[in-house]
Write a protein that holds these residues in place. Structure first.
Motif, mmCIF file in Angstrom:
data_model
loop_
_atom_site.group_PDB
_atom_site.id
_atom_site.type_symbol
_atom_site.label_atom_id
_atom_site.label_comp_id
_atom_site.label_asym_id
_atom_site.label_seq_id
_atom_site.Cartn_x
_atom_site.Cartn_y
_atom_site.Cartn_z
ATOM 1 N N THR A 117 5.979 -25.803 -57.500
ATOM 2 C CA THR A 117 6.492 -24.616 -56.798
ATOM 3 C C THR A 117 6.265 -24.692 -55.294
ATOM 4 O O THR A 117 7.028 -24.101 -54.521
ATOM 5 C CB THR A 117 5.847 -23.323 -57.341
ATOM 6 O OG1 THR A 117 4.419 -23.417 -57.258
ATOM 7 C CG2 THR A 117 6.257 -23.087 -58.784
ATOM 8 N N SER A 168 5.247 -20.760 -67.019
ATOM 9 C CA SER A 168 6.070 -21.582 -67.911
ATOM 10 C C SER A 168 6.331 -20.912 -69.253
ATOM 11 O O SER A 168 7.372 -21.137 -69.879
ATOM 12 C CB SER A 168 5.407 -22.947 -68.121
ATOM 13 O OG SER A 168 4.109 -22.794 -68.675
ATOM 14 N N HIS A 198 13.323 -21.087 -60.085
ATOM 15 C CA HIS A 198 13.207 -20.572 -61.447
ATOM 16 C C HIS A 198 12.238 -19.401 -61.515
ATOM 17 O O HIS A 198 12.483 -18.416 -62.223
ATOM 18 C CB HIS A 198 12.754 -21.679 -62.393
ATOM 19 C CG HIS A 198 13.744 -22.786 -62.524
ATOM 20 N ND1 HIS A 198 13.417 -24.020 -63.072
ATOM 21 C CD2 HIS A 198 15.055 -22.875 -62.172
ATOM 22 C CE1 HIS A 198 14.486 -24.796 -63.062
ATOM 23 N NE2 HIS A 198 15.484 -24.131 -62.513
ATOM 24 N N GLN A 199 11.134 -19.488 -60.790
ATOM 25 C CA GLN A 199 10.174 -18.383 -60.766
ATOM 26 C C GLN A 199 10.828 -17.105 -60.269
ATOM 27 O O GLN A 199 10.620 -16.022 -60.827
ATOM 28 C CB GLN A 199 8.995 -18.723 -59.851
ATOM 29 C CG GLN A 199 7.931 -19.595 -60.481
ATOM 30 C CD GLN A 199 6.665 -19.619 -59.647
ATOM 31 O OE1 GLN A 199 6.700 -19.501 -58.415
ATOM 32 N NE2 GLN A 199 5.529 -19.773 -60.300
ATOM 33 N N GLN A 246 11.615 -25.482 -59.025
ATOM 34 C CA GLN A 246 10.640 -24.734 -59.817
ATOM 35 C C GLN A 246 10.446 -23.320 -59.244
ATOM 36 O O GLN A 246 10.322 -22.342 -59.998
ATOM 37 C CB GLN A 246 9.307 -25.477 -59.854
ATOM 38 C CG GLN A 246 9.369 -26.843 -60.532
ATOM 39 C CD GLN A 246 9.689 -27.969 -59.558
ATOM 40 O OE1 GLN A 246 10.322 -27.762 -58.518
ATOM 41 N NE2 GLN A 246 9.243 -29.171 -59.888
#
Length: 280
Positions: free
Chosen positions: A183, A259, A246-247, A243
């Motif tokens: 991230t 996750s 996506h968060q 990443q």
């Protein structure tokens, strides 16, 4: 004074030419101004949220802009026509990344999120781009690297809180902390120390961070191999790693950014980007 007939005809012809030329120029300007516009803010937001959706619900306010982007990608043979649907899902993200790569971009500049340069180049002769956003230059904060957009967001959070915030980790740190799952590889993401904060203070800090445009959570050792800290990812930072994208998509969908994709455990606030916050 009355002009001779031949002179009058010449004057009339000149006036007609002048009028026609002016009309032509006006028409050209009108045609140039008739290009549709892509709202970059809305498009980038959709590119974060849509890939994480369990269905094909469209991001509010983004459909028209996303369609223009998808049509341009289709016409460059980067996106199959069946995906031109106003939904900026994983296939459209991958297609946009291929377009960025075709421009010679690599790394974060080819992360599939529309950046100012790539979006403008894609729209050349097809659409204009409004509501431009960008991460700004990279700067130092507490010995870590962040971008100026993130710096300004943190400064506003500190002002609202009336206290300082100390960073434990910054941005643009590929592989620097394996527990972060990538991230922090791009821009817009920081970890904040909670030393000296009680639970109520931690919650207050997360609430303010969310208010100014971060997807933010308090992280505990029970959730992973890390100490207590606050994790914050700047929504719509176009330098985000995949990443972190996506968060943020999960944050919009009421999830915790981990996750396991559990329910959001942070304070409830109206979700806004930094630009939306600044507009009031």
């Amino acid at each position: 004074m009355k002009l001779p007939s031949c002179a009058a005809a010449l004057v009339a012809a000149a006036l007609l030419a002048s009028f026609t030329g002016a009309s032509g120029m006006s028409a050209a300007r009108a045609d140039a101004g008739a290009l549709p516009n892509v709202n970059m803010e809305a498009t980038v937001k959709a590119a974060q949220i849509d890939p994480r959706r369990p269905d094909d619900t469209l991001t509010p306010g983004a459909k028209a802009s996303v369609l223009l982007v998808e049509q341009a990608l289709r016409d460059r043979s980067l996106l199959d026509a069946k995906w031109v649907d106003g939904y900026f899902g994983t296939t459209t993200v991958a297609a946009f990344a291929k377009f960025q790569q075709s421009l010679g971009f690599t790394g974060l500049d080819a992360n599939g999120l529309p950046g100012k340069t790539s979006l403008t180049k894609l729209g050349a002769g097809r659409f204009g781009v409004t509501d431009l956003i960008g991460p700004g230059a990279r700067v130092s904060a507490d010995g870590f690297v962040i971008d100026t957009r993130t710096r300004d967001m943190l400064a506003e959070a500190k002002r609202l809180l009336g206290r300082g915030l100390v960073l434990l980790q910054g941005s643009y740190n590929p592989g620097g902390d394996p527990t972060s799952a990538g991230t922090h590889d791009g821009g817009g993401v920081v970890d904040i120390s909670v030393e000296g904060m009680n639970p109520a203070t931690r919650t207050a800090v997360v609430r303010v961070l969310r208010r100014v445009g971060f997807a933010a959570w308090t992280r505990s050792p029970d959730q992973g191999d890390w100490p207590w800290h606050i994790h914050a990812a700047a929504i719509s930072d176009t330098d985000l790693s995949s990443q972190a994208q996506h968060q943020i998509g999960d944050y919009y969908l009421g999830l915790n950014g981990l996750s396991g994709r559990g329910p959001d455990d942070g304070p409830k606030v109206t979700i806004r980007t930094w630009e939306e916050y600044r507009r009031g």
